[in-house]
Scaffold this motif. Structure first.
Motif, PDB file in Angstrom:
ATOM      1  N   MET B 175      38.729 -31.936 -85.734  1.00 35.65           N
ATOM      2  CA  MET B 175      38.039 -33.171 -85.682  1.00 35.65           C
ATOM      3  C   MET B 175      37.400 -33.404 -84.322  1.00 35.65           C
ATOM      4  O   MET B 175      36.055 -33.876 -84.153  1.00 35.65           O
ATOM      5  N   VAL B 176      38.050 -32.817 -83.084  1.00 30.86           N
ATOM      6  CA  VAL B 176      37.802 -33.094 -81.777  1.00 30.86           C
ATOM      7  C   VAL B 176      36.517 -32.461 -81.761  1.00 30.86           C
ATOM      8  O   VAL B 176      35.453 -32.797 -81.148  1.00 30.86           O
ATOM      9  N   GLU B 177      36.490 -30.947 -82.153  1.00 31.24           N
ATOM     10  CA  GLU B 177      35.308 -30.135 -82.234  1.00 31.24           C
ATOM     11  C   GLU B 177      34.146 -30.779 -82.714  1.00 31.24           C
ATOM     12  O   GLU B 177      32.862 -30.874 -82.437  1.00 31.24           O
ATOM     13  N   ALA B 178      34.269 -31.145 -84.080  1.00 30.19           N
ATOM     14  CA  ALA B 178      33.471 -31.917 -85.047  1.00 30.19           C
ATOM     15  C   ALA B 178      32.691 -32.974 -84.368  1.00 30.19           C
ATOM     16  O   ALA B 178      31.461 -33.177 -84.427  1.00 30.19           O
ATOM     17  N   VAL B 179      33.377 -33.605 -83.820  1.00 29.31           N
ATOM     18  CA  VAL B 179      32.844 -34.882 -82.985  1.00 29.31           C
ATOM     19  C   VAL B 179      31.916 -34.277 -81.793  1.00 29.31           C
ATOM     20  O   VAL B 179      30.857 -35.069 -81.804  1.00 29.31           O
TER      21      VAL B 179
END
Lengths: 217, 217
Positions: B175-179
């Motif tokens: 999720m962090v990377e996607a954000v």
């Protein structure tokens, strides 16, 4: 006014003003003696425009020269100038030649036709868009294309607001300049707003509240 | 895989991969002999991410290093990482100290409170926004603030679409990377769409139709 006063009024140093004149970004002042020139309000305004494109738009001097040349060309229709200003913001429409890029170009062509946009898929912005979609796909985010219409709705809303502003607020002779300003500075406005909305929305979803007295690090 | 295969798969030259390892952007491969290292899928994915941030996001290597460090820090909440990624896109929140900037900061503070955004007015994006509004005011476009809510509506719509995508599509560990990807690449997507919508809307208002066979110059 003399160059020193022009510098004080605009916050642009005298050597920088002279550089802009040499590079053709700013018309020379009217010579009042062999080594003194007078500058007017048009110079002041043009310097503010250069400063905004440079500082806020992050444009390079050569790019600004292109856009100013387009503004100063009375033969050029407004939407062509807009295109010139907008293209300066993008990657310049460099096309990659692989399967992912071809698929992304098809997605973009479909979007343009679905929304009835009066623009051609060879527009540099369309090329930029397909390159970003191809990059997303390489990162495993091909499904991002599903939210493309939400993005397009928002983009149309911003474009309508811009044109309403230009239509109501701007004298015809200033329209071309206003369109350039709106394209470059409006981009920066939206980018900042989007970041604010993002932080707010993700704080609501994932984070704790941001207390008013806490300054983000 | 060996570094040569990693290079072929990602399109990143071997010396560039070695440079990223030296700069700490990419973790070193696992040593299989004193002068040979093995790389895995995580390396491939990280390289694609670096490439996208560099090519599409226009970020500098040092900025990418900051964002990747934020991604790799398990202690950091998602909305803080988002803030780090977003701040890299802005001017870094340099505040000017004059009456116009102070007035623009008041407009931004009012907007944030009116819309109930959970963010602080000392957020770098808020500072960027007030600087753009001050620049518009200096150019005689202070009335642009009247369309700010149209822009904010559109920004909220985009932020909601982003979070819906992240929520539905992305495993928690990614999720962090996607954000980060969404913040940087989503910015580029919207910018391109806005330019397309602009050209289309202004062609409808001011210009003639763009025939399908005519390539814009």
């Amino acid at each position: 006014m003399r160059i020193g006063e022009l510098s004080r009024k605009t916050g642009v140093p005298v050597p920088t003003i002279k550089y802009y004149v040499r590079e053709g970004l700013l018309p020379p002042g009217e010579l009042t003696s062999p080594n003194q020139a007078a500058y007017g309000e048009a110079h002041e305004r043009r310097l503010q425009l250069i400063r905004a494109l440079l500082e806020v738009g992050g444009m390079k001097v050569a790019e600004i020269a292109d856009v100013l040349a387009a503004i100063d060309d009375p033969e050029r229709p407004v939407h062509k100038v807009l295109g010139t200003a907008a293209d300066r913001l993008g990657s310049g429409g460099i096309e990659h030649d692989d399967a992912g890029s071809a698929a992304a170009r098809a997605v973009v062509a479909d979007l343009i036709s679905r929304r009835g946009w009066r623009t051609h898929e060879s527009n540099p912005a369309a090329t930029d868009l397909s390159e970003v979609l191809a990059a997303l796909d390489r990162l495993g985010h091909g499904a991002f294309a599903e939210v493309l219409d939400d993005y397009a709705d928002a983009a149309e809303q911003v474009a309508r607001a811009d044109l309403r502003y230009v239509d109501q607020r701007v004298a015809v002779e200033d329209m071309v300049e206003a369109v350039v300003v709106g394209t470059v500075l409006g981009e920066a406005v939206f980018s900042a707003l989007r970041r604010l909305a993002h932080v707010s929305a993700s704080a609501k979803l994932y984070g704790t509240d941001v207390p008013q007295e806490q300054k983000p690090s």
